[in-house]
Design an enzyme around this catalytic site. Structure first.
Site, PDB file in Angstrom:
ATOM      1  N   LYS A 181       0.842  -1.196   0.000  1.00  0.00           N
ATOM      2  CA  LYS A 181       0.000   0.000   0.000  1.00  0.00           C
ATOM      3  C   LYS A 181       0.876   1.245   0.000  1.00  0.00           C
ATOM      4  CE  LYS A 181      -2.090   2.578   3.117  1.00  0.00           C
ATOM      5  NZ  LYS A 181      -2.157   3.883   2.394  1.00  0.00           N
ATOM      6  N   GLU A 184      -1.502   7.276   0.265  1.00  0.00           N
ATOM      7  CA  GLU A 184      -2.607   7.793  -0.538  1.00  0.00           C
ATOM      8  C   GLU A 184      -2.310   9.180  -1.097  1.00  0.00           C
ATOM      9  OE1 GLU A 184      -4.104   7.903   3.822  1.00  0.00           O
ATOM     10  OE2 GLU A 184      -2.623   6.838   2.615  1.00  0.00           O
ATOM     11  N   GLY A 234       6.191   5.029   9.108  1.00  0.00           N
ATOM     12  CA  GLY A 234       5.278   6.155   9.285  1.00  0.00           C
ATOM     13  C   GLY A 234       5.362   6.708  10.692  1.00  0.00           C
ATOM     14  N   GLY A 235       4.307   7.384  11.106  1.00  0.00           N
ATOM     15  CA  GLY A 235       4.289   8.030  12.412  1.00  0.00           C
ATOM     16  C   GLY A 235       4.184   7.045  13.556  1.00  0.00           C
ATOM     17  N   THR A 238       0.543   6.039  14.602  1.00  0.00           N
ATOM     18  CA  THR A 238      -0.033   5.033  13.714  1.00  0.00           C
ATOM     19  C   THR A 238       0.625   3.680  13.927  1.00  0.00           C
ATOM     20  OG1 THR A 238      -0.458   6.746  12.062  1.00  0.00           O
ATOM     21  CG2 THR A 238      -0.524   4.468  11.304  1.00  0.00           C
ATOM     22  N   GLU A 256       9.262   1.200  11.344  1.00  0.00           N
ATOM     23  CA  GLU A 256      10.221   2.309  11.315  1.00  0.00           C
ATOM     24  C   GLU A 256       9.405   3.566  11.484  1.00  0.00           C
ATOM     25  OE1 GLU A 256      11.968   5.455  10.282  1.00  0.00           O
ATOM     26  OE2 GLU A 256      12.236   4.655   8.256  1.00  0.00           O
ATOM     27  N   GLU A 391       7.681  15.308  17.171  1.00  0.00           N
ATOM     28  CA  GLU A 391       8.110  15.335  15.775  1.00  0.00           C
ATOM     29  C   GLU A 391       7.209  16.282  14.983  1.00  0.00           C
ATOM     30  OE1 GLU A 391       9.550  12.069  12.548  1.00  0.00           O
ATOM     31  OE2 GLU A 391       7.525  11.780  13.347  1.00  0.00           O
TER      32      GLU A 391
END
Length: 499
Positions: A181, A184, A234-235, A238, A256, A391
């Site tokens: 994926k 988006e 990603g974050g 999440t 990561e 961040e």
């Protein structure tokens, strides 16, 4: 592969060797962050689309159409992918800039690195692995590595093609099938990569791509019982959610995540080198880099001089559209993300930090339709401020001062993150002594940001679990199996024949 188009690009998903639209026919507009213009229309994938992709990947894996190939045969495919990326480098570079906004110079390095990554894993997978070991019994004992199975790969928008390749190349090299994926926000070059897969004849079902929103498509991939592993970049927020969701089926998870990385500048450092790398550490990629040096820690005696020169240099950075050869820093990736970064700048002001440079959206010189934010520098900050601890993921840096090594290490480690960090000093012993105390997985001395396919990439603490790249990146996508071969085939005699 289709070249760069001047008109809007119609993207499609790739499932079981077929190009398809979303099950519900819904779409999403993909915008050029430099001007807000629509460059592509992407399918808005559904839960059903993700389910079909997983089903295709599972069938392909169980059939052995990929996992059953020799390492040399899989490597041949990967080498072909690398060659095709090189052949289409100019078009891919242009698309990456249109999609993400980064300057052409940055995008060109990303594309070249993507090809190199495929070559690295194509070479690595054919090298010896596993081992034998001695046991007390008449047994030939060995350890072998095998593919995990179906791997769900979810990537961010800051390095659309390169981050995809960091996962896809080792996953395929190891013999896995994938459900991929892309973000988006930036799915364009991902489709071009899958066009290459089709062109070289990658077997159907081995590589599947589903576009769409994380809470829908991503959630289905993460929770699907037929997915054996999730690799996510990603974050941190999440990542935590994903880990909880994957726990129900005890999937292997590689994460990561975010960072708030310290860049420590000692007074004995080469001054110009330290300033130059500090600028590069935070403002390359417009600060939208997980390993960005977003906290600069400067020794007290050098602090005033450093801040003055750093601000002077940062003010000269040429901000503009990525396709302008003169641009040194491009826009942020989306209007939504720009608003988030600007909100953090306001938070910094409200917390009492001093804004030494920037802090505003750029609207002049034709930039008003894009998502441009000035290079921004905060000084006079406190360790508990949100702009120091959280961040921001944009061109925003805080500069702090420290008295000695002990305080530098304490400040550097005082966040929940542990992704990257650097030390600048001409005292080699001191630099090594300090860097070994920094609780981060990616570190540099007298440098910042160089990344190598051969080196492990990942962090400590809440910056993630597992590693990408290097031999470690391949091992993430492998299971370890012990095999014991009896060399003295006879009954054990454990149970008596008599009643």
């Amino acid at each position: 592969m289709v070249g760069v188009q001047q008109s809007v690009i119609n993207l499609k998903m790739y499932i079981n060797g077929e190009w398809i639209n979303a099950d519900n026919r819904e779409t999403r507009a993909i915008k050029n962050p430099a001007n807000g213009e629509i460059i592509a229309i992407a399918p808005e994938g559904t839960t059903r689309d993700a389910h079909e992709a997983v089903d295709a990947a599972r069938k392909a894996f169980e059939s052995g159409v990929w996992s059953g190939l020799s390492a040399q045969e899989r490597a041949t495919y990967l080498f072909q992918v690398a060659d095709k990326i090189d052949e289409n480098a100019k078009a891919l570079t242009r698309l990456e800039t249109l999609d993400n906004g980064k300057p052409l110079r940055e995008a060109s390095y990303d594309i070249a690195d993507a090809a190199a990554c495929f070559r690295y894993y194509a070479g690595l997978i054919t090298k010896p692995d596993g081992f034998t070991y001695h046991v007390a019994d008449p047994m030939q004992a060995m350890v072998v590595r095998e593919p995990v199975g179906v791997c769900g790969l979810i990537v961010p928008w800051n390095y659309p093609l390169l981050m995809s390749v960091w996962k896809i190349a080792p996953a395929l090299a190891a013999g896995n099938t994938i459900v991929f994926k892309p973000s988006e926000v930036t799915p364009v070059t991902a489709m071009k990569l899958f066009e290459i897969f089709e062109e070289i004849g990658l077997p159907k079902g081995v590589a599947n791509m589903v576009m769409g929103a994380g809470p829908i498509v991503g959630e289905e991939i993460v929770t699907h019982p037929e997915v054996d592993m999730i690799s996510f970049t990603g974050g941190t927020k999440t990542g935590k959610h994903l880990m909880r969701q994957a726990a129900d089926t005890l999937k292997k998870v590689s994460l990561e995540l975010g960072g708030k990385s310290p860049n420590i500048i000692f007074a004995d450092a080469d001054f110009e080198t330290a300033v130059d790398y500090a600028l590069y550490g935070i403002f390359s990629g417009a600060g939208q880099v997980c390993s960005a040096g977003s906290r600069i820690l400067v020794e007290e005696s050098l602090y005033e001089r450093f801040v003055s020169h750093f601000v002077e240099r940062a003010a000269k950075i040429k901000v503009g559209p990525g396709d302008d050869p003169e641009t040194e820093m491009g826009p942020l990736v989306s209007e939504e993300h720009m608003k988030k970064v600007l909100s953090y700048i306001e938070i910094g002001k409200q917390e009492g930090a001093t804004l030494a440079l920037g802090g505003h959206r750029l609207l002049e010189n034709g930039l008003d339709k894009g998502y441009f934010v000035e290079p921004t520098v905060f000084v006079d900050v406190e360790q508990n401020m949100r702009i120091v601890q959280e961040e921001i993921f944009g061109p925003v840096v805080v500069i702090q001062k420290f008295k000695d090594e002990a305080e530098a290490v304490k400040l550097a480690n005082d966040t929940v993150y542990g992704l990257a960090g650097a030390v600048f000093s001409n005292d080699g012993a001191k630099a090594l002594r300090v860097i070994k105390k920094i609780r981060s997985g990616i570190t540099w001395i007298n440098s910042y940001h160089p990344t190598y396919n051969e080196a492990p990439w990942g962090g400590y603490k809440q910056s993630g679990i597992g590693r990408s790249l290097g031999t470690f990146g391949l091992e993430e996508f492998q299971e370890i199996k012990q095999i014991n071969i009896n060399l003295q085939v006879e009954p054990t005699g454990w149970f008596s024949h008599e009643k």
